[in-house]
Motif scaffolding. Structure first.
Motif, PDB file in Angstrom:
ATOM      1  N   ILE A  63       0.868  -1.173   0.000  1.00  0.00           N
ATOM      2  CA  ILE A  63       0.000   0.000   0.000  1.00  0.00           C
ATOM      3  C   ILE A  63       0.904   1.221   0.000  1.00  0.00           C
ATOM      4  O   ILE A  63       1.680   1.420   0.933  1.00  0.00           O
ATOM      5  CB  ILE A  63      -0.919   0.030   1.240  1.00  0.00           C
ATOM      6  N   ASP A  64       0.824   2.018  -1.054  1.00  0.00           N
ATOM      7  CA  ASP A  64       1.615   3.248  -1.137  1.00  0.00           C
ATOM      8  C   ASP A  64       0.781   4.383  -0.562  1.00  0.00           C
ATOM      9  O   ASP A  64      -0.127   4.900  -1.219  1.00  0.00           O
ATOM     10  CB  ASP A  64       2.008   3.541  -2.579  1.00  0.00           C
ATOM     11  N   ALA A  65       1.088   4.767   0.669  1.00  0.00           N
ATOM     12  CA  ALA A  65       0.299   5.776   1.381  1.00  0.00           C
ATOM     13  C   ALA A  65       0.334   7.132   0.687  1.00  0.00           C
ATOM     14  O   ALA A  65      -0.538   7.966   0.923  1.00  0.00           O
ATOM     15  CB  ALA A  65       0.796   5.907   2.822  1.00  0.00           C
ATOM     16  N   ARG A  66       1.309   7.349  -0.175  1.00  0.00           N
ATOM     17  CA  ARG A  66       1.362   8.625  -0.903  1.00  0.00           C
ATOM     18  C   ARG A  66       0.349   8.660  -2.039  1.00  0.00           C
ATOM     19  O   ARG A  66      -0.052   9.724  -2.479  1.00  0.00           O
ATOM     20  CB  ARG A  66       2.768   8.868  -1.445  1.00  0.00           C
ATOM     21  N   LEU A  67      -0.078   7.487  -2.498  1.00  0.00           N
ATOM     22  CA  LEU A  67      -0.983   7.417  -3.647  1.00  0.00           C
ATOM     23  C   LEU A  67      -2.423   7.087  -3.272  1.00  0.00           C
ATOM     24  O   LEU A  67      -3.347   7.397  -4.013  1.00  0.00           O
ATOM     25  CB  LEU A  67      -0.479   6.369  -4.649  1.00  0.00           C
ATOM     26  N   VAL A  68      -2.599   6.435  -2.132  1.00  0.00           N
ATOM     27  CA  VAL A  68      -3.935   6.000  -1.703  1.00  0.00           C
ATOM     28  C   VAL A  68      -4.571   7.094  -0.841  1.00  0.00           C
ATOM     29  O   VAL A  68      -3.937   7.589   0.081  1.00  0.00           O
ATOM     30  CB  VAL A  68      -3.832   4.686  -0.886  1.00  0.00           C
TER      31      VAL A  68
END
Length: 85
Positions: A25-30
């Motif tokens: 999970i890429d927190a910068r994109l989600v």
């Protein structure tokens, strides 16, 4: 002090991003409000593993009520920011 508080919050966010990355999970994109299971399709078993990993890495034990709010990045961040000094 404010600087120390900001640094602690940034450290929490960096550690959380790192943990989320191990779960792909890429927190910068989600979007922070995206629900892990409903929006991202994370199986419940994976969510349970994520919760346990966060509890271990941050040395916190979330009560059952709080765990129910840990269904999104925003929920986890909010809990950690309010329970870690």
């Amino acid at each position: 002090t404010v600087k120390t508080h900001d640094k602690t919050m940034n450290t929490i966010d960096e550690r959380l991003r790192s943990i989320l990355n191990t779960f792909e999970i890429d927190a910068r994109l989600v979007p922070e409000e995206a629900l892990f299971c409903d929006d991202l399709g994370m199986p419940f078993g994976q969510l349970s593993k994520l919760v346990r990993k966060i509890e271990r890495d941050f040395d916190v034990k979330a009560p059952q009520q709080a765990r129910q709010e840990w269904n999104s990045i925003a929920g986890i961040r909010s809990y950690l920011h309010s329970h870690i000094q």
